[in-house]
Design a protein around this motif. Structure first.
Motif, PDB file in Angstrom:
ATOM      1  N   ASN A   1      33.966   8.933 -29.483  1.00 13.60           N
ATOM      2  CA  ASN A   1      34.059   8.666 -30.921  1.00 13.60           C
ATOM      3  C   ASN A   1      34.553   7.255 -31.191  1.00 13.60           C
ATOM      4  N   LYS A   2      35.535   6.859 -30.400  1.00 18.50           N
ATOM      5  CA  LYS A   2      36.104   5.517 -30.547  1.00 18.50           C
ATOM      6  C   LYS A   2      35.040   4.457 -30.285  1.00 18.50           C
ATOM      7  N   GLU A   3      34.270   4.690 -29.209  1.00 17.54           N
ATOM      8  CA  GLU A   3      33.216   3.740 -28.843  1.00 17.54           C
ATOM      9  C   GLU A   3      32.156   3.656 -29.935  1.00 17.54           C
ATOM     10  N   PHE A   4      31.820   4.833 -30.483  1.00 21.27           N
ATOM     11  CA  PHE A   4      30.830   4.869 -31.559  1.00 21.27           C
ATOM     12  C   PHE A   4      31.348   4.115 -32.780  1.00 21.27           C
ATOM     13  N   LYS A   5      32.638   4.352 -33.073  1.00 22.79           N
ATOM     14  CA  LYS A   5      33.227   3.681 -34.241  1.00 22.79           C
ATOM     15  C   LYS A   5      33.177   2.171 -34.076  1.00 22.79           C
TER      16      LYS A   5
ATOM     17  N   ARG B   1      25.121  -3.947 -24.535  1.00 19.52           N
ATOM     18  CA  ARG B   1      25.848  -3.679 -23.274  1.00 19.52           C
ATOM     19  C   ARG B   1      27.308  -3.304 -23.534  1.00 19.52           C
ATOM     20  N   LEU B   2      27.532  -2.548 -24.606  1.00 20.00           N
ATOM     21  CA  LEU B   2      28.903  -2.149 -24.944  1.00 20.00           C
ATOM     22  C   LEU B   2      29.422  -1.079 -23.991  1.00 20.00           C
ATOM     23  N   ASP B   3      28.494  -0.252 -23.452  1.00 19.20           N
ATOM     24  CA  ASP B   3      28.921   0.795 -22.512  1.00 19.20           C
ATOM     25  C   ASP B   3      29.542   0.166 -21.273  1.00 19.20           C
ATOM     26  N   GLU B   4      28.870  -0.903 -20.783  1.00 23.94           N
ATOM     27  CA  GLU B   4      29.397  -1.580 -19.581  1.00 23.94           C
ATOM     28  C   GLU B   4      30.775  -2.177 -19.876  1.00 23.94           C
ATOM     29  N   GLU B   5      30.880  -2.829 -21.048  1.00 23.21           N
ATOM     30  CA  GLU B   5      32.158  -3.445 -21.436  1.00 23.21           C
ATOM     31  C   GLU B   5      33.271  -2.406 -21.508  1.00 23.21           C
ATOM     32  N   ASP B   6      32.938  -1.258 -22.146  1.00 22.84           N
ATOM     33  CA  ASP B   6      33.955  -0.215 -22.304  1.00 22.84           C
ATOM     34  C   ASP B   6      34.371   0.377 -20.972  1.00 22.84           C
ATOM     35  N   SER B   7      33.376   0.589 -20.068  1.00 23.87           N
ATOM     36  CA  SER B   7      33.750   1.176 -18.774  1.00 23.87           C
ATOM     37  C   SER B   7      34.586   0.180 -17.967  1.00 23.87           C
ATOM     38  N   LYS B   8      34.290  -1.121 -18.088  1.00 30.11           N
ATOM     39  CA  LYS B   8      35.104  -2.151 -17.418  1.00 30.11           C
ATOM     40  C   LYS B   8      36.529  -2.097 -17.966  1.00 30.11           C
ATOM     41  N   HIS B   9      36.596  -1.996 -19.309  1.00 29.67           N
ATOM     42  CA  HIS B   9      37.892  -1.976 -19.982  1.00 29.67           C
ATOM     43  C   HIS B   9      38.712  -0.756 -19.537  1.00 29.67           C
ATOM     44  N   ARG B  10      37.981   0.399 -19.442  1.00 29.55           N
ATOM     45  CA  ARG B  10      38.674   1.639 -19.032  1.00 29.55           C
ATOM     46  C   ARG B  10      39.209   1.510 -17.620  1.00 29.55           C
ATOM     47  N   ARG B  11      38.356   0.903 -16.728  1.00 26.08           N
ATOM     48  CA  ARG B  11      38.765   0.749 -15.328  1.00 26.08           C
ATOM     49  C   ARG B  11      39.989  -0.170 -15.221  1.00 26.08           C
ATOM     50  N   SER B  12      39.973  -1.218 -16.011  1.00 25.50           N
ATOM     51  CA  SER B  12      41.095  -2.162 -15.914  1.00 25.50           C
ATOM     52  C   SER B  12      42.386  -1.586 -16.474  1.00 25.50           C
ATOM     53  N   THR B  13      42.286  -0.626 -17.409  1.00 26.28           N
ATOM     54  CA  THR B  13      43.522  -0.050 -17.987  1.00 26.28           C
ATOM     55  C   THR B  13      44.074   1.091 -17.142  1.00 26.28           C
ATOM     56  N   LYS B  14      43.215   1.596 -16.190  1.00 31.34           N
ATOM     57  CA  LYS B  14      43.690   2.713 -15.352  1.00 31.34           C
ATOM     58  C   LYS B  14      44.815   2.272 -14.424  1.00 31.34           C
TER      59      LYS B  14
ATOM     60  N   LYS C   1      30.680  -3.050 -35.550  1.00 31.46           N
ATOM     61  CA  LYS C   1      29.861  -4.226 -35.185  1.00 31.46           C
ATOM     62  C   LYS C   1      28.600  -4.298 -36.060  1.00 31.46           C
ATOM     63  N   ILE C   2      27.965  -3.135 -36.256  1.00 31.86           N
ATOM     64  CA  ILE C   2      26.744  -3.088 -37.081  1.00 31.86           C
ATOM     65  C   ILE C   2      27.069  -3.525 -38.517  1.00 31.86           C
ATOM     66  N   LYS C   3      28.179  -2.975 -39.040  1.00 32.50           N
ATOM     67  CA  LYS C   3      28.570  -3.323 -40.418  1.00 32.50           C
ATOM     68  C   LYS C   3      28.837  -4.813 -40.547  1.00 32.50           C
ATOM     69  N   LEU C   4      29.544  -5.359 -39.550  1.00 31.11           N
ATOM     70  CA  LEU C   4      29.865  -6.794 -39.589  1.00 31.11           C
ATOM     71  C   LEU C   4      28.597  -7.635 -39.541  1.00 31.11           C
ATOM     72  N   GLY C   5      27.691  -7.262 -38.645  1.00 31.52           N
ATOM     73  CA  GLY C   5      26.423  -7.995 -38.500  1.00 31.52           C
ATOM     74  C   GLY C   5      25.637  -7.989 -39.791  1.00 31.52           C
ATOM     75  N   LEU C   6      25.492  -6.798 -40.371  1.00 31.03           N
ATOM     76  CA  LEU C   6      24.717  -6.682 -41.619  1.00 31.03           C
ATOM     77  C   LEU C   6      25.430  -7.389 -42.775  1.00 31.03           C
ATOM     78  N   GLY C   7      26.769  -7.340 -42.745  1.00 32.70           N
ATOM     79  CA  GLY C   7      27.572  -8.018 -43.766  1.00 32.70           C
ATOM     80  C   GLY C   7      27.344  -9.526 -43.720  1.00 32.70           C
ATOM     81  N   HIS C   8      27.335 -10.070 -42.492  1.00 31.79           N
ATOM     82  CA  HIS C   8      27.082 -11.509 -42.333  1.00 31.79           C
ATOM     83  C   HIS C   8      25.689 -11.880 -42.829  1.00 31.79           C
TER      84      HIS C   8
END
Lengths: 114, 184
Positions: free
Chosen positions: A12-16, B171-184, A21-28
């Motif tokens: 959920n956090k990732e989706f949020k 590529r947000l999934d990759e970024e998030d998984s990197k972030h998760r790994r670094s916080t572990k 990001k989408i809102k910011l992009g469209l806002g710009h």
């Protein structure tokens, strides 16, 4: 159980964050797009133009409708007086086509609803 | 209140009332169409077509939604019809060209937000439009379903799949998984 909840929360956090990001992009894009309101007289001129076009189209459609109706009526009357069997056959085929189309539309509607 | 009065007058054939209503919603409509088409020219052309269609259908407008929402709904359907007439391959090429042109017009190429716009541009219209309507304009799933004449569940799944696709593209999934790994 706890682990499942955590994964869901993380997703959920990732989706949020993606939505932000989408809102910011469209806002710009909104901020950078300069759109000017057209003059009221210009809109009125366009409306008048549209009305004229619609009227011309309506007249053309009416003429076409009358012409087609006259042709069909003439053919049917000739068939009725010259060859009644053909007339009856055309009537039967038309009725069958109407029922088939109505049935097909009904089925399509039901499928769409489900 | 003012809008309702103008709508009633427009329904009775008052062109000035219709012009005032359209002028009031014009900026919102064109800006929405820019987000959907990524082209200023197409957005303006579609806005004009929307005006013609709205003028033709004003008698059927029941006032259950705002006038601008009704215009957005007409414009969306006109855009979908337009894209259906184009071949899929040509559509993608045109879309890419539009985004490139937009970047040039906005004179930005290195900003972060343009990547998000490009990612949205890679989605099909059927997916991009519900995302924009839901997450930028704040319409409910039910309202979007009504606008696009599709089931509410379909809207939900399109928005969900669209967000996953945007994440992949950025590529947000990759970024998030990197972030998760670094916080572990």
């Amino acid at each position: 159980m706890k682990k499942i909840v955590n994964i869901e929360e993380a997703q959920n956090k990732e989706f949020k964050s993606t939505i932000v990001k989408i809102k910011l992009g469209l806002g710009h894009l909104d901020e950078n797009s300069k759109v000017f309101n057209p003059d009221l007289s210009m809109i009125q001129a366009k409306i008048a133009e549209q009305r004229e076009l619609a009227e011309r189209k309506w007249r053309r459609d009416i003429k076409l409708f009358c012409l087609i109706a006259a042709v069909i009526l003439s053919v049917m009357l000739i068939a009725l007086y010259q060859n009644p069997i053909v007339f009856a056959a055309v009537q039967g085929i038309s009725a069958a086509c109407f029922i088939a189309v109505t049935f097909f539309k009904y089925i399509k509607q039901k499928v769409k609803e489900t | 209140m003012e809008e309702k009065r103008l709508i009633e007058s427009a329904k009775r054939g008052d062109d000035l009332a219709f012009a005032l209503l359209f002028q009031d919603s014009y900026q919102l409509l064109v800006k929405y169409l820019i987000k959907v088409t990524f082209s200023y020219e197409t957005a303006e052309d579609l806005a004009q077509e929307t005006m013609a269609r709205a003028l033709e259908k004003i008698q059927f407008y029941n006032g259950s939604s705002k006038f601008s929402t009704w215009l957005i709904s007409i414009a969306t359907n006109l855009f979908i019809d337009m894209t259906r007439k184009q071949k899929r391959e040509n559509r993608y090429k045109e879309q890419e060209q539009s985004i490139r042109k937009l970047k040039w017009q906005l004179q930005t190429s290195d900003e972060d937000w343009i990547d998000t716009i490009e990612a949205l541009g890679k989605l099909t219209e059927e997916i991009r439009i519900p995302i924009i309507l839901k997450h930028y304009y704040g319409y409910s799933y039910a309202e979007i379903g009504k606008m696009l004449d599709i089931a509410e569940g379909t809207v939900k799944s399109r928005v969900h799949n669209g967000i996953i696709a945007v994440r992949k593209e950025l590529r947000l999934d990759e970024e998030d998984s990197k972030h998760r790994r670094s916080t572990k």
